[in-house]
Motif scaffolding. Sequence first.
Motif, PDB file in Angstrom:
ATOM      1  N   SER A   1      28.076  52.552  41.146  1.00 30.11           N
ATOM      2  CA  SER A   1      29.162  51.972  41.940  1.00 30.11           C
ATOM      3  C   SER A   1      28.719  50.601  42.449  1.00 30.11           C
ATOM      4  O   SER A   1      27.516  50.306  42.482  1.00 30.11           O
ATOM      5  CB  SER A   1      29.500  52.883  43.125  1.00 30.11           C
ATOM      6  N   PRO A   2      29.652  49.760  42.866  1.00 30.42           N
ATOM      7  CA  PRO A   2      29.240  48.477  43.455  1.00 30.42           C
ATOM      8  C   PRO A   2      28.258  48.661  44.622  1.00 30.42           C
ATOM      9  O   PRO A   2      27.287  47.906  44.734  1.00 30.42           O
ATOM     10  CB  PRO A   2      30.562  47.856  43.908  1.00 30.42           C
ATOM     11  N   ASP A   3      28.483  49.668  45.475  1.00 27.99           N
ATOM     12  CA  ASP A   3      27.561  49.905  46.594  1.00 27.99           C
ATOM     13  C   ASP A   3      26.175  50.300  46.094  1.00 27.99           C
ATOM     14  O   ASP A   3      25.160  49.837  46.628  1.00 27.99           O
ATOM     15  CB  ASP A   3      28.101  50.988  47.530  1.00 27.99           C
TER      16      ASP A   3
ATOM     17  N   HIS B   1      32.113  44.994  41.268  1.00 28.83           N
ATOM     18  CA  HIS B   1      30.755  44.939  40.712  1.00 28.83           C
ATOM     19  C   HIS B   1      30.297  43.484  40.626  1.00 28.83           C
ATOM     20  O   HIS B   1      29.170  43.154  41.006  1.00 28.83           O
ATOM     21  CB  HIS B   1      30.720  45.544  39.298  1.00 28.83           C
ATOM     22  N   PHE B   2      31.184  42.620  40.111  1.00 31.25           N
ATOM     23  CA  PHE B   2      30.838  41.204  39.981  1.00 31.25           C
ATOM     24  C   PHE B   2      30.542  40.577  41.334  1.00 31.25           C
ATOM     25  O   PHE B   2      29.604  39.797  41.473  1.00 31.25           O
ATOM     26  CB  PHE B   2      31.968  40.436  39.285  1.00 31.25           C
ATOM     27  N   GLU B   3      31.336  40.891  42.348  1.00 30.14           N
ATOM     28  CA  GLU B   3      31.088  40.347  43.689  1.00 30.14           C
ATOM     29  C   GLU B   3      29.720  40.782  44.197  1.00 30.14           C
ATOM     30  O   GLU B   3      28.966  39.969  44.755  1.00 30.14           O
ATOM     31  CB  GLU B   3      32.181  40.800  44.651  1.00 30.14           C
TER      32      GLU B   3
ATOM     33  N   THR C   1      23.418  35.504  38.112  1.00 31.58           N
ATOM     34  CA  THR C   1      24.174  34.363  37.597  1.00 31.58           C
ATOM     35  C   THR C   1      24.664  34.568  36.169  1.00 31.58           C
ATOM     36  O   THR C   1      25.400  33.744  35.645  1.00 31.58           O
ATOM     37  CB  THR C   1      23.311  33.085  37.627  1.00 31.58           C
ATOM     38  N   ARG C   2      24.217  35.662  35.537  1.00 30.29           N
ATOM     39  CA  ARG C   2      24.572  35.883  34.139  1.00 30.29           C
ATOM     40  C   ARG C   2      25.062  37.311  33.947  1.00 30.29           C
ATOM     41  O   ARG C   2      24.416  38.255  34.400  1.00 30.29           O
ATOM     42  CB  ARG C   2      23.359  35.652  33.252  1.00 30.29           C
ATOM     43  N   VAL C   3      26.196  37.455  33.283  1.00 26.49           N
ATOM     44  CA  VAL C   3      26.693  38.776  32.910  1.00 26.49           C
ATOM     45  C   VAL C   3      26.903  38.812  31.402  1.00 26.49           C
ATOM     46  O   VAL C   3      27.343  37.834  30.795  1.00 26.49           O
ATOM     47  CB  VAL C   3      27.992  39.173  33.646  1.00 26.49           C
TER      48      VAL C   3
ATOM     49  N   THR D   1      35.920  32.828  37.138  1.00 24.54           N
ATOM     50  CA  THR D   1      36.501  32.443  38.428  1.00 24.54           C
ATOM     51  C   THR D   1      35.498  32.606  39.559  1.00 24.54           C
ATOM     52  O   THR D   1      35.466  31.800  40.491  1.00 24.54           O
ATOM     53  CB  THR D   1      37.766  33.292  38.708  1.00 24.54           C
ATOM     54  N   MET D   2      34.662  33.635  39.481  1.00 22.53           N
ATOM     55  CA  MET D   2      33.672  33.896  40.523  1.00 22.53           C
ATOM     56  C   MET D   2      32.454  32.993  40.419  1.00 22.53           C
ATOM     57  O   MET D   2      31.576  33.048  41.270  1.00 22.53           O
ATOM     58  CB  MET D   2      33.236  35.355  40.475  1.00 22.53           C
TER      59      MET D   2
END
Length: 171
Positions: A78-80, A114-116, A124-126, A159-160
């Motif tokens: 999860s993002p958390d 997740h991105f945030e 910096t890279r996905v 965008t992010m």
Amino acid sequence: GIARPEASIALYVHIPFCESLCTYCGCNTVITRNHDKGREYIDRLFTELDWYVRHVPGLASHPVRQLHLGGGTPTFLSPDELGLLLDGIADRLSLDDRFEGSVEVDPRVTTLAHFETMRDRGVTRVSLGVQDIDEEVQRLINRHQPLAITTALVDGARTMGFESVNVDLVY
């Protein structure tokens, strides 16, 4: 080695979990839909990392220049949980001023949250696992992934402000 004062560290963390097995995969994976396993795995990673910090002189003081999360898929977490993992690594090790973080993501389970989480912690890279956009190929490799999902995530990452957004393709 780590004994050199100018040495930096590149760290790879393997998150083995996936919700389904892609038929081309050769990675060490655990197929499960039980997302509670993610937190258990993070706890075990921290136990192991703490052991290394205690037993490898200089590990905690040499800067981590690069961190790569791969798998399976790190966004099974999860993002958390992803934030907990990244924060826990940063708490135990020293991040270099020129820190570069990268994460492999499965668009089928990845969200903008997740991105945030990643961006807020210096990633910096996905790298998006796309494999193929042809529906027949997706069926054959057991990886149904509508193009709209991938497009939305690429747009969101751009965008992010992610510096590098790439896609993995099979050929």
